[in-house]
Design a protein around this motif. Structure first.
Motif, PDB file in Angstrom:
ATOM      1  N   ALA A  34      19.278  22.478 -47.126  1.00  0.00           N
ATOM      2  CA  ALA A  34      19.540  22.944 -48.493  1.00  0.00           C
ATOM      3  C   ALA A  34      20.738  23.880 -48.530  1.00  0.00           C
ATOM      4  O   ALA A  34      21.546  23.841 -49.463  1.00  0.00           O
ATOM      5  CB  ALA A  34      18.302  23.643 -49.051  1.00  0.00           C
ATOM      6  N   ALA A  35      20.876  24.731 -47.514  1.00  0.00           N
ATOM      7  CA  ALA A  35      22.025  25.632 -47.441  1.00  0.00           C
ATOM      8  C   ALA A  35      23.325  24.840 -47.342  1.00  0.00           C
ATOM      9  O   ALA A  35      24.340  25.204 -47.951  1.00  0.00           O
ATOM     10  CB  ALA A  35      21.882  26.568 -46.247  1.00  0.00           C
ATOM     11  N   CYS A  36      23.292  23.739 -46.593  1.00  0.00           N
ATOM     12  CA  CYS A  36      24.479  22.894 -46.470  1.00  0.00           C
ATOM     13  C   CYS A  36      24.796  22.208 -47.801  1.00  0.00           C
ATOM     14  O   CYS A  36      25.966  22.110 -48.197  1.00  0.00           O
ATOM     15  CB  CYS A  36      24.271  21.852 -45.370  1.00  0.00           C
ATOM     16  SG  CYS A  36      24.247  22.557 -43.712  1.00  0.00           S
ATOM     17  N   TRP A  66      16.700  23.134 -58.590  1.00  0.00           N
ATOM     18  CA  TRP A  66      15.989  21.867 -58.415  1.00  0.00           C
ATOM     19  C   TRP A  66      16.690  20.988 -57.384  1.00  0.00           C
ATOM     20  O   TRP A  66      16.033  20.338 -56.551  1.00  0.00           O
ATOM     21  CB  TRP A  66      15.880  21.131 -59.753  1.00  0.00           C
ATOM     22  CG  TRP A  66      14.795  21.608 -60.653  1.00  0.00           C
ATOM     23  CD1 TRP A  66      14.926  22.131 -61.906  1.00  0.00           C
ATOM     24  CD2 TRP A  66      13.381  21.606 -60.377  1.00  0.00           C
ATOM     25  NE1 TRP A  66      13.702  22.449 -62.431  1.00  0.00           N
ATOM     26  CE2 TRP A  66      12.729  22.143 -61.515  1.00  0.00           C
ATOM     27  CE3 TRP A  66      12.612  21.213 -59.284  1.00  0.00           C
ATOM     28  CZ2 TRP A  66      11.344  22.284 -61.592  1.00  0.00           C
ATOM     29  CZ3 TRP A  66      11.220  21.363 -59.357  1.00  0.00           C
ATOM     30  CH2 TRP A  66      10.614  21.889 -60.495  1.00  0.00           C
ATOM     31  N   LEU A  67      18.017  20.924 -57.442  1.00  0.00           N
ATOM     32  CA  LEU A  67      18.759  20.123 -56.471  1.00  0.00           C
ATOM     33  C   LEU A  67      18.494  20.602 -55.053  1.00  0.00           C
ATOM     34  O   LEU A  67      18.246  19.801 -54.146  1.00  0.00           O
ATOM     35  CB  LEU A  67      20.259  20.187 -56.774  1.00  0.00           C
ATOM     36  CG  LEU A  67      20.775  19.294 -57.897  1.00  0.00           C
ATOM     37  CD1 LEU A  67      22.192  19.710 -58.288  1.00  0.00           C
ATOM     38  CD2 LEU A  67      20.747  17.825 -57.479  1.00  0.00           C
ATOM     39  N   LEU A  68      18.561  21.911 -54.858  1.00  0.00           N
ATOM     40  CA  LEU A  68      18.352  22.450 -53.517  1.00  0.00           C
ATOM     41  C   LEU A  68      16.918  22.224 -53.047  1.00  0.00           C
ATOM     42  O   LEU A  68      16.679  21.951 -51.868  1.00  0.00           O
ATOM     43  CB  LEU A  68      18.697  23.941 -53.482  1.00  0.00           C
ATOM     44  CG  LEU A  68      20.155  24.291 -53.801  1.00  0.00           C
ATOM     45  CD1 LEU A  68      20.394  25.783 -53.602  1.00  0.00           C
ATOM     46  CD2 LEU A  68      21.114  23.478 -52.958  1.00  0.00           C
ATOM     47  N   ALA A 175       6.413  27.134 -50.635  1.00  0.00           N
ATOM     48  CA  ALA A 175       7.180  28.137 -49.895  1.00  0.00           C
ATOM     49  C   ALA A 175       8.673  27.948 -50.113  1.00  0.00           C
ATOM     50  O   ALA A 175       9.427  28.922 -50.270  1.00  0.00           O
ATOM     51  CB  ALA A 175       6.844  28.048 -48.399  1.00  0.00           C
ATOM     52  N   LEU A 176       9.123  26.694 -50.150  1.00  0.00           N
ATOM     53  CA  LEU A 176      10.536  26.409 -50.409  1.00  0.00           C
ATOM     54  C   LEU A 176      10.898  26.743 -51.855  1.00  0.00           C
ATOM     55  O   LEU A 176      11.965  27.294 -52.130  1.00  0.00           O
ATOM     56  CB  LEU A 176      10.832  24.940 -50.118  1.00  0.00           C
ATOM     57  CG  LEU A 176      10.634  24.474 -48.673  1.00  0.00           C
ATOM     58  CD1 LEU A 176      10.796  22.966 -48.565  1.00  0.00           C
ATOM     59  CD2 LEU A 176      11.603  25.187 -47.734  1.00  0.00           C
ATOM     60  N   ALA A 177      10.003  26.409 -52.784  1.00  0.00           N
ATOM     61  CA  ALA A 177      10.254  26.682 -54.193  1.00  0.00           C
ATOM     62  C   ALA A 177      10.367  28.181 -54.453  1.00  0.00           C
ATOM     63  O   ALA A 177      11.121  28.611 -55.343  1.00  0.00           O
ATOM     64  CB  ALA A 177       9.148  26.082 -55.053  1.00  0.00           C
ATOM     65  N   ALA A 178       9.654  28.988 -53.674  1.00  0.00           N
ATOM     66  CA  ALA A 178       9.732  30.437 -53.844  1.00  0.00           C
ATOM     67  C   ALA A 178      11.113  30.969 -53.478  1.00  0.00           C
ATOM     68  O   ALA A 178      11.531  32.021 -53.973  1.00  0.00           O
ATOM     69  CB  ALA A 178       8.667  31.115 -52.977  1.00  0.00           C
TER      70      ALA A 178
END
Length: 377
Positions: A34-36, A66-68, A175-178
């Protein structure tokens, strides 16, 4: 679902070196990718970001989380019995159900698709949009699952797992959504074909960059609770990784309007002036078709149009196609000279692409690492 269980769901593994960790927690790898994706999009023109946001029918600031999140969920399917069973000792630490004969040859991306579609629908996404988004993310390795394959996997416990595996995947997504904190739901009901390919391409490219272990070193489970901090640290690494391959911010060769004479040093011919006049009337990205006899200056007209449309509309890249290897070789030098004449101090990524490239003096004499915004011949 405790964070200790999530920390033992692994996404990448290797033979340990010294005291370094031997695996990367799945959540960490998801955030790396996601960072990339974020770094890639930030380096694109505003028009590209708006185009990506339009996939979901949102403005960029609303679409970015949302994209990430959906890109991060590309490997959600690694949280399944078959994949985790490839390392039984780690799987046993999770306490999750283990089948007697795990499907270790499973395509985890297909499980990602099944799980992500269900979870997005649970967050209020329109059914078709959720299904196609999960499909686009799920084929990031180049294989697209058939409906029959998906139905079979969804109905096979040794593939998808029991309820505790579903809860683990839900906990991972939460956890990712947070970290990204998306709000609301997309306005679109479906994905068009181009939308599908844009999202799939972004996911695949980001995964390729984020899987470089020389840049994205493994973390340790004790770091797991602070995922926001992890993402910020890896975001800096993503910039470093893109710099290393020459994927620079997309900026126009010419930031200000120039006349034909300023660019080429001579007044335009009638055809070239007509094209310059036509460009003034354009209000958005367009296809400009020019047909004229040899010697009328079509090439310079095309180069001029490239500069102007890139500057005004955020176009990126240049592709010059010729009918033969000989004409391609000649145009390669001509294009390189034109790009360098613009006074840009950036590196140029200009590639000669045909079957005889390695045998061509043109292709081998010019520096391969002289980089531009993706010019190709």
């Amino acid at each position: 679902m405790s964070t200790s269980i999530l920390s033992y769901l692994w996404g990448k593994a290797k033979t340990p070196i010294g005291d370094g960790p031997s695996y990367q927690p799945l959540a960490y790898h998801c955030l790396d990718v996601a960072a990339c994706a974020d770094a890639i999009l930030i380096r694109e023109p505003e028009a590209t970001r708006n185009r990506m946001a339009a996939i979901f029918g949102l403005e960029w600031e609303e679409a970015r989380p949302w994209l990430l999140l959906v890109v991060a969920c590309h490997d959600l399917g690694k949280a399944c019995p078959g994949f985790q069973a490839k390392w039984p000792d780690i799987l046993s630490l999770t306490g999750l159900w283990q089948p007697r004969i795990p499907m270790t040859n499973i395509n985890h991306a297909f499980i990602s698709q099944i799980a992500l579609a269900k979870l997005l629908r649970g967050k209020g996404w329109p059914d078709e949009l959720a299904d196609l988004t999960a499909d686009a993310v799920g084929c990031h390795h180049g294989s697209r699952a058939s409906p029959t394959t998906l139905d079979h996997l969804a109905g096979t416990q040794s593939a998808i797992g029991k309820d505790d595996w579903e809860q683990a995947r839900e906990a991972l997504v939460e956890a990712l959504a947070a970290v990204f904190q998306p709000v609301g739901v997309p306005a679109n009901q479906t994905l068009s074909g181009p939308d599908f390919m844009l999202l799939s391409g972004l996911t695949s490219f980001a995964d390729w960059i984020g899987s470089n272990e020389e840049v994205f070193h493994y973390g340790v489970p004790s770091d797991f609770p602070d995922l926001k901090d992890w993402f910020e640290k890896r975001r800096a690494l993503a910039d470093r990784a893109l710099d290393a391959i020459g994927w620079e911010s997309r900026t126009p060769l010419s930031r200000e309007a120039k006349t034909f004479g300023q660019i080429f040093g001579f007044p335009p011919r009638p055809l070239q002036k007509a094209i310059a006049d036509a460009l003034v009337a354009m209000e958005g990205p367009a296809i400009l078709l020019v047909e004229a006899p040899m010697g009328e200056g079509k090439t310079e007209a095309a180069f001029f149009a490239h500069l102007e449309m890139q500057r005004r509309f955020g176009h990126r890249g240049l592709y010059v196609a010729l009918p033969t290897k000989a004409t391609g070789n000649a145009m390669f030098k001509r294009t390189l000279k034109f790009l360098r004449s613009q006074g840009s101090n950036r590196k140029l990524d200009l590639q000669l692409l045909h079957g005889g490239t390695l045998l061509s003096p043109t292709g081998t004499l010019e520096p391969v690492d002289d980089r531009h915004n993706g010019a190709t011949l």
